[in-house]
Scaffold this motif. Structure first.
Motif, mmCIF file in Angstrom:
data_model
loop_
_atom_site.group_PDB
_atom_site.id
_atom_site.type_symbol
_atom_site.label_atom_id
_atom_site.label_comp_id
_atom_site.label_asym_id
_atom_site.label_seq_id
_atom_site.Cartn_x
_atom_site.Cartn_y
_atom_site.Cartn_z
ATOM 1 N N GLY A 11 0.220 79.647 39.922
ATOM 2 C CA GLY A 11 0.173 80.791 39.011
ATOM 3 C C GLY A 11 0.792 82.052 39.569
ATOM 4 N N ASN A 12 0.698 82.241 40.881
ATOM 5 C CA ASN A 12 1.190 83.472 41.493
ATOM 6 C C ASN A 12 2.554 83.358 42.159
ATOM 7 O OD1 ASN A 12 -1.064 85.664 41.358
ATOM 8 N ND2 ASN A 12 -2.106 83.727 41.743
ATOM 9 N N TYR A 13 2.972 82.133 42.512
ATOM 10 C CA TYR A 13 4.226 81.962 43.241
ATOM 11 C C TYR A 13 5.203 81.005 42.556
ATOM 12 C CZ TYR A 13 1.716 84.459 46.862
ATOM 13 O OH TYR A 13 1.005 85.404 47.544
ATOM 14 N N GLN A 14 4.753 80.341 41.493
ATOM 15 C CA GLN A 14 5.587 79.396 40.730
ATOM 16 C C GLN A 14 6.352 78.431 41.627
ATOM 17 O OE1 GLN A 14 5.609 82.900 39.574
ATOM 18 N NE2 GLN A 14 3.867 82.023 38.491
ATOM 19 N N ILE A 15 5.638 77.845 42.562
ATOM 20 C CA ILE A 15 6.231 76.847 43.436
ATOM 21 C C ILE A 15 5.363 75.586 43.374
ATOM 22 C CG2 ILE A 15 5.025 77.688 45.518
ATOM 23 C CD1 ILE A 15 7.690 76.945 47.022
ATOM 24 N N ASP A 16 6.030 74.429 43.341
ATOM 25 C CA ASP A 16 5.283 73.179 43.358
ATOM 26 C C ASP A 16 4.410 73.165 44.607
ATOM 27 O OD1 ASP A 16 6.478 72.278 41.005
ATOM 28 O OD2 ASP A 16 8.072 71.221 42.078
ATOM 29 N N CYS A 17 3.158 72.784 44.429
ATOM 30 C CA CYS A 17 2.221 72.867 45.552
ATOM 31 C C CYS A 17 1.084 71.876 45.379
ATOM 32 C CB CYS A 17 1.655 74.275 45.652
ATOM 33 S SG CYS A 17 0.628 74.721 44.237
ATOM 34 N N PHE A 18 0.386 71.673 46.477
ATOM 35 C CA PHE A 18 -0.848 70.909 46.407
ATOM 36 C C PHE A 18 -1.861 71.538 47.352
ATOM 37 C CE2 PHE A 18 1.448 68.910 49.850
ATOM 38 C CZ PHE A 18 0.490 68.547 50.776
ATOM 39 N N ALA A 19 -3.123 71.316 47.029
ATOM 40 C CA ALA A 19 -4.223 71.818 47.849
ATOM 41 C C ALA A 19 -5.254 70.711 47.964
ATOM 42 C CB ALA A 19 -4.843 73.051 47.204
ATOM 43 N N TYR B 139 9.762 65.279 51.586
ATOM 44 C CA TYR B 139 9.739 66.662 51.116
ATOM 45 C C TYR B 139 9.770 67.591 52.312
ATOM 46 C CZ TYR B 139 8.604 65.698 46.241
ATOM 47 O OH TYR B 139 8.667 65.288 44.939
ATOM 48 N N HIS B 140 10.335 68.772 52.093
ATOM 49 C CA HIS B 140 10.234 69.832 53.087
ATOM 50 C C HIS B 140 8.943 70.571 52.774
ATOM 51 C CE1 HIS B 140 11.189 72.978 55.876
ATOM 52 N NE2 HIS B 140 11.134 73.881 54.919
ATOM 53 N N LEU B 141 7.977 70.475 53.681
ATOM 54 C CA LEU B 141 6.667 71.060 53.456
ATOM 55 C C LEU B 141 6.662 72.524 53.858
ATOM 56 C CD1 LEU B 141 3.960 69.965 52.418
ATOM 57 C CD2 LEU B 141 3.288 69.605 54.789
ATOM 58 N N LEU B 142 6.263 73.364 52.914
ATOM 59 C CA LEU B 142 6.143 74.799 53.155
ATOM 60 C C LEU B 142 4.678 75.166 53.343
ATOM 61 C CD1 LEU B 142 8.499 76.071 50.304
ATOM 62 C CD2 LEU B 142 9.063 75.834 52.729
ATOM 63 N N THR B 143 4.446 76.194 54.122
ATOM 64 C CA THR B 143 3.091 76.700 54.314
ATOM 65 C C THR B 143 2.866 77.895 53.400
ATOM 66 O OG1 THR B 143 3.743 78.283 56.014
ATOM 67 C CG2 THR B 143 3.199 76.039 56.751
ATOM 68 N N LEU B 144 1.634 78.341 53.315
ATOM 69 C CA LEU B 144 1.343 79.561 52.561
ATOM 70 C C LEU B 144 2.126 80.737 53.139
ATOM 71 C CD1 LEU B 144 -2.507 79.188 52.019
ATOM 72 C CD2 LEU B 144 -0.706 78.998 50.283
ATOM 73 N N GLN B 145 2.220 80.776 54.450
ATOM 74 C CA GLN B 145 2.971 81.843 55.123
ATOM 75 C C GLN B 145 4.448 81.799 54.725
ATOM 76 O OE1 GLN B 145 2.655 81.657 59.405
ATOM 77 N NE2 GLN B 145 2.553 83.891 59.516
ATOM 78 N N ASP B 146 5.009 80.596 54.617
ATOM 79 C CA ASP B 146 6.423 80.444 54.243
ATOM 80 C C ASP B 146 6.733 81.039 52.872
ATOM 81 O OD1 ASP B 146 7.044 79.048 56.598
ATOM 82 O OD2 ASP B 146 6.687 77.089 55.647
ATOM 83 N N ILE B 147 5.752 80.968 51.953
ATOM 84 C CA ILE B 147 6.000 81.480 50.593
ATOM 85 C C ILE B 147 5.521 82.925 50.419
ATOM 86 C CG2 ILE B 147 5.939 79.170 49.591
ATOM 87 C CD1 ILE B 147 3.139 79.943 48.408
ATOM 88 N N GLY B 148 5.021 83.531 51.509
ATOM 89 C CA GLY B 148 4.596 84.921 51.462
ATOM 90 C C GLY B 148 3.177 85.132 50.971
#
Length: 192
Positions: free
Chosen positions: A59-67, A25-34
C-alpha cells in the motif's frame, strides 16, 4: 531478474530466505525500498500479522512483497506462545527470556509436543496470496546449539535428534516451517 521485497528487519530470516530464492528473484529488504518504519504486528493470528505487514508495504511502496509471521505452539501450554512468540516474555523481544519462560512453564510436564507454524502473505501485482508451513516436534529440557535464533535451541523436529540450533542452515531449511512455506511461495512464483 524480478524484484521482490521481504518485509522484515530480521537479518537471520533474510539470510535463510535469500538462499532459498537464489536465482529466482532479487530479494530486496525494507531498507532497500526506503521503509524505515517498524511494521506493526498487532493482529491476533499469524495470518493476520503477515497480511498486515505485506499489505502495508504494498500500500505504501507499490512493490511486490511478502511478509511472514511465525509462532511456536506448545500443546501443554494450550498453543502458547503462538502469535505472541516474539514477545512472550515481554516487549524486549529477548530470545533468551522467551525460551526461559517456555521451559519454566513446562516444568514437570511430560507432554512436550510443539510445532512451529509460519504464515506467509504475498502481494503480487496487488493480489494477495497466503502460504503456510508447519513442522511438528518436541521442546527439550535444556538448550542445545547456537547456530540459529528464536526458540531453535529448545526445539527438536520429529524424526531428528538435534535441535534446529544444532543443524546447519541448509539442514534446517530442508525441513523447517519457514522452509516449507517458502517452498510453496517459490513454486507459486515460478508458475507465474
Amino acid at each position: 531478474m524480478k524484484q521482490l521485497c521481504f518485509a522484515t528487519n530480521n537479518h537471520k530470516k533474510l539470510q535463510e530466505v535469500s538462499k532459498m530464492l537464489k536465482g529466482s528473484y532479487h530479494l530486496l529488504t525494507l531498507q532497500d525500498i526506503g521503509c524505515q518504519e517498524e511494521l506493526a504486528e498487532d493482529q491476533d493470528t499469524l495470518e493476520g500479522n503477515s497480511r498486515q505487514k505485506a499489505a502495508y508495504v504494498w500500500g505504501n511502496y507499490q512493490i511486490d512483497c511478502f511478509a511472514d509471521d511465525t509462532g511456536l505452539e506448545v500443546e501443554a501450554l494450550y498453543g502458547e506462545p503462538g502469535v505472541y512468540s516474539a514477545r512472550y516474555a515481554g516487549p524486549q523481544r529477548s530470545d533468551t527470556d522467551n525460551m526461559q519462560l517456555v521451559l519454566q512453564n513446562l516444568q514437570g510436564q511430560q507432554n512436550r509436543k510443539a510445532r512451529f507454524r509460519t504464515s506467509i502473505t504475498l502481494y503480487l501485482g496487488g493480489q494477495e496470496h497466503q502460504f503456510e508451513g508447519i513442522v511438528e516436534g518436541q521442546i527439550t529440557e535444556l538448550w542445545n546449539g547456537d547456530t540459529s535464533f528464536g526458540y531453535d535451541p529448545i526445539f527438536i523436529p520429529d524424526g531428528y535428534n538435534q535441535t534446529f540450533a544444532q543443524m546447519s542452515l541448509q539442514e534446517k531449511n530442508a525441513i523447517s516451517h519457514r522452509g516449507r512455506a517458502i517452498r510453496k511461495l517459490v513454486e507459486f512464483l515460478k508458475a507465474q
